[in-house]
Design a protein around this motif. Structure first.
Motif, mmCIF file in Angstrom:
data_model
loop_
_atom_site.group_PDB
_atom_site.id
_atom_site.type_symbol
_atom_site.label_atom_id
_atom_site.label_comp_id
_atom_site.label_asym_id
_atom_site.label_seq_id
_atom_site.Cartn_x
_atom_site.Cartn_y
_atom_site.Cartn_z
ATOM 1 N N PHE A 1 6.348 -3.782 -6.883
ATOM 2 C CA PHE A 1 5.607 -2.541 -7.075
ATOM 3 C C PHE A 1 4.776 -2.564 -8.351
ATOM 4 C CE2 PHE A 1 9.334 -1.414 -4.644
ATOM 5 C CZ PHE A 1 8.889 -0.484 -3.724
ATOM 6 N N LYS A 2 3.622 -1.956 -8.307
ATOM 7 C CA LYS A 2 2.879 -1.570 -9.507
ATOM 8 C C LYS A 2 3.393 -0.181 -9.845
ATOM 9 C CE LYS A 2 -1.720 0.087 -10.650
ATOM 10 N NZ LYS A 2 -3.088 0.213 -10.117
ATOM 11 N N VAL A 3 3.731 0.057 -11.121
ATOM 12 C CA VAL A 3 4.207 1.374 -11.530
ATOM 13 C C VAL A 3 3.388 1.876 -12.714
ATOM 14 C CG1 VAL A 3 6.561 1.190 -10.626
ATOM 15 C CG2 VAL A 3 6.054 0.277 -12.904
ATOM 16 N N GLY B 1 0.798 -1.212 0.000
ATOM 17 C CA GLY B 1 0.000 0.000 0.000
ATOM 18 C C GLY B 1 0.833 1.266 0.000
ATOM 19 N N LEU B 2 2.111 1.145 0.341
ATOM 20 C CA LEU B 2 3.008 2.303 0.345
ATOM 21 C C LEU B 2 3.087 2.880 -1.059
ATOM 22 C CD1 LEU B 2 5.060 3.899 2.114
ATOM 23 C CD2 LEU B 2 6.783 2.286 1.324
ATOM 24 N N LEU C 1 3.441 -0.179 -3.602
ATOM 25 C CA LEU C 1 4.010 -1.437 -3.142
ATOM 26 C C LEU C 1 2.884 -2.462 -3.016
ATOM 27 C CD1 LEU C 1 6.480 -3.011 -2.168
ATOM 28 C CD2 LEU C 1 6.099 -2.050 0.112
ATOM 29 N N LEU C 2 2.986 -3.523 -3.818
ATOM 30 C CA LEU C 2 1.957 -4.561 -3.830
ATOM 31 C C LEU C 2 2.269 -5.713 -2.890
ATOM 32 C CD1 LEU C 2 1.287 -4.913 -7.674
ATOM 33 C CD2 LEU C 2 -0.016 -3.572 -5.994
ATOM 34 N N GLU C 3 3.566 -6.035 -2.763
ATOM 35 C CA GLU C 3 3.950 -7.247 -2.033
ATOM 36 C C GLU C 3 5.312 -7.072 -1.381
ATOM 37 O OE1 GLU C 3 5.095 -11.879 -3.151
ATOM 38 O OE2 GLU C 3 4.161 -10.611 -4.670
ATOM 39 N N VAL C 4 5.418 -7.546 -0.149
ATOM 40 C CA VAL C 4 6.698 -7.622 0.553
ATOM 41 C C VAL C 4 6.936 -9.100 0.823
ATOM 42 C CG1 VAL C 4 8.009 -6.947 2.594
ATOM 43 C CG2 VAL C 4 6.311 -5.369 1.626
ATOM 44 N N HIS D 1 7.532 -3.535 -11.129
ATOM 45 C CA HIS D 1 8.957 -3.339 -10.854
ATOM 46 C C HIS D 1 9.265 -4.024 -9.528
ATOM 47 C CE1 HIS D 1 12.832 -1.614 -10.222
ATOM 48 N NE2 HIS D 1 12.434 -0.754 -9.308
ATOM 49 N N GLU D 2 10.380 -4.753 -9.486
ATOM 50 C CA GLU D 2 10.804 -5.402 -8.248
ATOM 51 C C GLU D 2 12.127 -4.819 -7.788
ATOM 52 O OE1 GLU D 2 10.778 -9.679 -8.283
ATOM 53 O OE2 GLU D 2 8.850 -9.741 -9.317
#
Length: 132
Positions: free
Chosen positions: A96-98, A8-9, A86-89, A112-113
């Motif tokens: 990330f979705k960009v 969510g960031l 930020l989608l996933e940690v 993007h990772e």
């Protein structure tokens, strides 16, 4: 690693299209429109800058994967804005979705990772290659 780095960031970065960041400058022979590599760099910057203040001292992130579509051309003088979410940690891996927009429309989208690394250890490995 900081517990503050959670899905969510969001991050954002922007630039103005100038002769220095056009496809023509990247040697593609295209008229002076915003270059795909520059859009990707702006997207990476938005993602990296969103997590940087939350990292523990001595840590940074490095890009490890980019999967992006450049959807539309942007002419000189227009502003481009990149957004990241930020989608996933997954441990030290951040997904990330960009997206990127100009003043008229969405011009890019993808994922993007980044990977969290110890700065000194990472640079130590790089310097070994320089000395080799």
């Amino acid at each position: 690693m900081s517990d503050k780095i959670q899905a969510g960031l969001r991050g954002e970065a922007s630039t103005v299209v100038s002769p220095a960041n056009t496809a023509n400058t990247m040697a593609s022979g295209i008229p002076e429109v915003y270059a795909s590599p520059m859009m990707i760099a702006l997207m990476e910057g938005a993602a990296a800058d969103s997590v940087a203040p939350l990292l523990d001292e001595g840590l940074t992130t490095v890009g490890i994967l980019v999967n992006v579509k450049h959807l539309a051309a942007t002419p000189l003088g227009h502003t481009v804005r990149a957004e990241s979410e930020l989608l996933e940690v997954d441990g030290k891996r951040l997904v990330f979705k960009v997206e990127a927009y100009d003043e008229m429309e969405k011009i890019g989208e993808g994922t993007h990772e980044r990977f969290i690394v110890e700065t000194n250890r990472f640079m130590g490995r790089v310097l070994k290659k320089v000395k080799a």
